[in-house]
Structure formats: C-alpha cells, structure tokens
Design a protein around this motif. Structure first.
Motif, PDB file in Angstrom:
ATOM      1  N   LEU A  12       1.316  -1.091   0.394  1.00  0.00           N
ATOM      2  CA  LEU A  12       0.022  -0.029   0.189  1.00  0.00           C
ATOM      3  C   LEU A  12       0.818   1.642   0.053  1.00  0.00           C
ATOM      4  O   LEU A  12       0.688   2.592  -0.585  1.00  0.00           O
ATOM      5  CB  LEU A  12      -0.813   0.162   1.035  1.00  0.00           C
ATOM      6  CG  LEU A  12      -1.674  -1.258   1.283  1.00  0.00           C
ATOM      7  CD1 LEU A  12      -2.456  -1.044   2.379  1.00  0.00           C
ATOM      8  CD2 LEU A  12      -3.135  -0.432  -0.125  1.00  0.00           C
ATOM      9  N   ARG A  13       2.379   1.305   0.542  1.00  0.00           N
ATOM     10  CA  ARG A  13       2.912   2.736   0.838  1.00  0.00           C
ATOM     11  C   ARG A  13       3.598   2.703  -1.023  1.00  0.00           C
ATOM     12  O   ARG A  13       3.661   4.126  -1.180  1.00  0.00           O
ATOM     13  CB  ARG A  13       4.038   2.629   1.984  1.00  0.00           C
ATOM     14  CG  ARG A  13       3.744   2.507   3.077  1.00  0.00           C
ATOM     15  CD  ARG A  13       5.042   1.878   4.149  1.00  0.00           C
ATOM     16  NE  ARG A  13       4.391   2.171   5.322  1.00  0.00           N
ATOM     17  CZ  ARG A  13       4.510   1.367   5.958  1.00  0.00           C
ATOM     18  NH1 ARG A  13       5.115   0.383   5.425  1.00  0.00           N
ATOM     19  NH2 ARG A  13       3.684   0.952   7.422  1.00  0.00           N
ATOM     20  N   ASP A  16      -0.980   4.674  -4.557  1.00  0.00           N
ATOM     21  CA  ASP A  16      -1.926   5.862  -4.504  1.00  0.00           C
ATOM     22  C   ASP A  16      -2.838   6.065  -4.402  1.00  0.00           C
ATOM     23  O   ASP A  16      -3.728   6.533  -4.485  1.00  0.00           O
ATOM     24  CB  ASP A  16      -0.858   6.622  -4.500  1.00  0.00           C
ATOM     25  CG  ASP A  16      -0.412   8.003  -5.420  1.00  0.00           C
ATOM     26  OD1 ASP A  16      -0.875   6.722  -6.690  1.00  0.00           O
ATOM     27  OD2 ASP A  16      -0.108   8.490  -5.614  1.00  0.00           O
ATOM     28  N   PHE A  36      -5.411   7.667  -2.444  1.00  0.00           N
ATOM     29  CA  PHE A  36      -5.468   7.651  -1.061  1.00  0.00           C
ATOM     30  C   PHE A  36      -3.607   7.920  -0.473  1.00  0.00           C
ATOM     31  O   PHE A  36      -2.887   7.657  -0.909  1.00  0.00           O
ATOM     32  CB  PHE A  36      -5.632   6.309  -1.164  1.00  0.00           C
ATOM     33  CG  PHE A  36      -5.095   4.949  -0.998  1.00  0.00           C
ATOM     34  CD1 PHE A  36      -4.391   4.716   0.125  1.00  0.00           C
ATOM     35  CD2 PHE A  36      -3.850   4.263  -2.046  1.00  0.00           C
ATOM     36  CE1 PHE A  36      -3.507   2.929  -0.544  1.00  0.00           C
ATOM     37  CE2 PHE A  36      -3.814   3.811  -2.419  1.00  0.00           C
ATOM     38  CZ  PHE A  36      -2.929   3.147  -1.537  1.00  0.00           C
ATOM     39  N   LYS A  37      -3.526   7.368   0.991  1.00  0.00           N
ATOM     40  CA  LYS A  37      -3.026   7.576   1.331  1.00  0.00           C
ATOM     41  C   LYS A  37      -2.663   7.322   3.104  1.00  0.00           C
ATOM     42  O   LYS A  37      -4.399   6.845   3.654  1.00  0.00           O
ATOM     43  CB  LYS A  37      -2.626   9.384   1.957  1.00  0.00           C
ATOM     44  CG  LYS A  37      -1.155   9.221   2.503  1.00  0.00           C
ATOM     45  CD  LYS A  37      -0.984  10.840   3.078  1.00  0.00           C
ATOM     46  CE  LYS A  37       0.356  11.167   3.697  1.00  0.00           C
ATOM     47  NZ  LYS A  37       0.231  12.337   3.724  1.00  0.00           N
ATOM     48  N   LEU A  38      -2.253   6.237   3.817  1.00  0.00           N
ATOM     49  CA  LEU A  38      -2.124   5.341   4.614  1.00  0.00           C
ATOM     50  C   LEU A  38      -1.851   6.179   5.944  1.00  0.00           C
ATOM     51  O   LEU A  38      -1.105   7.599   5.866  1.00  0.00           O
ATOM     52  CB  LEU A  38      -1.021   4.689   4.207  1.00  0.00           C
ATOM     53  CG  LEU A  38      -1.173   2.875   3.759  1.00  0.00           C
ATOM     54  CD1 LEU A  38       0.334   2.693   4.141  1.00  0.00           C
ATOM     55  CD2 LEU A  38      -2.311   2.447   4.752  1.00  0.00           C
ATOM     56  N   ASP A  39      -2.558   5.720   6.593  1.00  0.00           N
ATOM     57  CA  ASP A  39      -2.174   7.120   7.793  1.00  0.00           C
ATOM     58  C   ASP A  39      -2.809   6.207   9.192  1.00  0.00           C
ATOM     59  O   ASP A  39      -3.338   6.323   9.995  1.00  0.00           O
ATOM     60  CB  ASP A  39      -3.945   8.006   8.384  1.00  0.00           C
ATOM     61  CG  ASP A  39      -3.239   9.199   9.566  1.00  0.00           C
ATOM     62  OD1 ASP A  39      -2.295   8.358  10.202  1.00  0.00           O
ATOM     63  OD2 ASP A  39      -3.591   9.857   9.287  1.00  0.00           O
ATOM     64  N   LEU A  45      -7.239   4.932   6.361  1.00  0.00           N
ATOM     65  CA  LEU A  45      -7.049   5.113   5.003  1.00  0.00           C
ATOM     66  C   LEU A  45      -7.209   6.224   5.029  1.00  0.00           C
ATOM     67  O   LEU A  45      -8.027   6.909   4.920  1.00  0.00           O
ATOM     68  CB  LEU A  45      -7.239   3.815   3.920  1.00  0.00           C
ATOM     69  CG  LEU A  45      -6.775   2.730   4.584  1.00  0.00           C
ATOM     70  CD1 LEU A  45      -7.817   1.849   3.612  1.00  0.00           C
ATOM     71  CD2 LEU A  45      -5.213   2.216   3.188  1.00  0.00           C
ATOM     72  N   ILE A  47      -8.929   9.687   2.084  1.00  0.00           N
ATOM     73  CA  ILE A  47      -8.530   9.636   0.259  1.00  0.00           C
ATOM     74  C   ILE A  47      -8.658  10.721   0.702  1.00  0.00           C
ATOM     75  O   ILE A  47      -9.762  11.974   0.854  1.00  0.00           O
ATOM     76  CB  ILE A  47     -10.632   8.962   0.042  1.00  0.00           C
ATOM     77  CG1 ILE A  47     -10.843   7.655   0.152  1.00  0.00           C
ATOM     78  CG2 ILE A  47     -10.877   9.464  -1.366  1.00  0.00           C
ATOM     79  CD1 ILE A  47      -9.820   7.159  -0.481  1.00  0.00           C
TER      80      ILE A  47
END
Length: 140
Positions: A12-13, A16, A36-39, A45, A47
């Motif tokens: 996932l990193r 995007d 998207f970005k992982l948090d 996630l 958006i």
C-alpha cells in the motif's frame, strides 16, 4: 496499522491510486478512482480529492458516504507473476477540514476509511493463490 500484514502495508505504501465503492441513498453502487494515503497513527486510509475548477460537479462519493457509511476500496495491479492487490471494506467518515495536509493540491474536505475487513492476493501469498481475508476488530 491494525489488521494489515507487513507485506500489505509495504504494498500500500508503494501505491496511491485505488477504486472507491460507495452506494447512493437509493442503494445504487458507485465506483470512482481516487488517491489514497495510509495514516497508521489513526489506523485509517485517507482519501483526498484535487481542487476542481468552478462549475465542476461536486464529489458524489462524499454525498453517498453521508447516507451510507459502508465503503470498499481496492488497490491492485498486475505483474509478470500475476494479479496482486488489497481490498478493504470499512466505515467511511467525511471530514470537512484537513485534506490539504494529505496533499497540498487537495481541497480541505477528505474521507477517512476505518478498515473492518481486509483481503489480499498475490501480496504475501503465491500468485493465483486463494486470497488472505480476515475481519479487523482492533482499533475501531
């Protein structure tokens, strides 16, 4: 992040672009490509959406999530070895501020997805093996 394997997080990193599925108030499905970005600090996630020119239709998925918080997100690709990807079902929450912190070109409004179910294929399993699926109960 709770629920994801280290291999899924690494996958996932490096991506995007995803497809976000929501449903209208009448129950009709709606799928859109999103960034998207992982948090990991908040176990979600994020958006975001780019600032759009005046007169461009507002983001329908945000309206949908206000009526039905159940969402799905798929991040996938195809390599020489075969397909791989991660699918997430979860609870969506629309936030009216902070999107520009995800990306300076994003508008303030953004969507958070808290995973409740995760499935992956070809990420930490052999190509074409059965998906690795499980419910996420921690951190919600």
């Amino acid at each position: 992040m709770n629920g994801f394997t280290e291999a899924e997080l690494a996958y996932l990193r490096t991506h995007d672009l995803a497809r976000l599925a929501t449903a209208t108030a009448a129950g009709a499905p709606h799928v859109v490509p999103v960034r998207f970005k992982l948090d990991p600090e908040r176990n979600l996630l994020a958006i975001g959406s780019h600032l759009l020119p005046d007169g461009v239709r507002p983001r329908r998925y945000r309206h949908n999530v206000r009526h039905n918080e159940q969402v799905a997100l798929v991040v996938d690709d195809f390599t020489d070895d075969g397909p791989r990807g991660v699918a997430v079902h979860g609870v969506g929450r629309v936030h009216l501020q902070g999107g520009e912190e995800l990306n300076p070109r994003f508008e303030p409004i953004w969507l958070a997805i808290m995973p409740t179910w995760i499935s992956s294929w070809g990420v930490d399993t052999p190509p074409y093996a059965a998906p690795r699926s499980r419910w996420v109960t921690e951190g919600l």
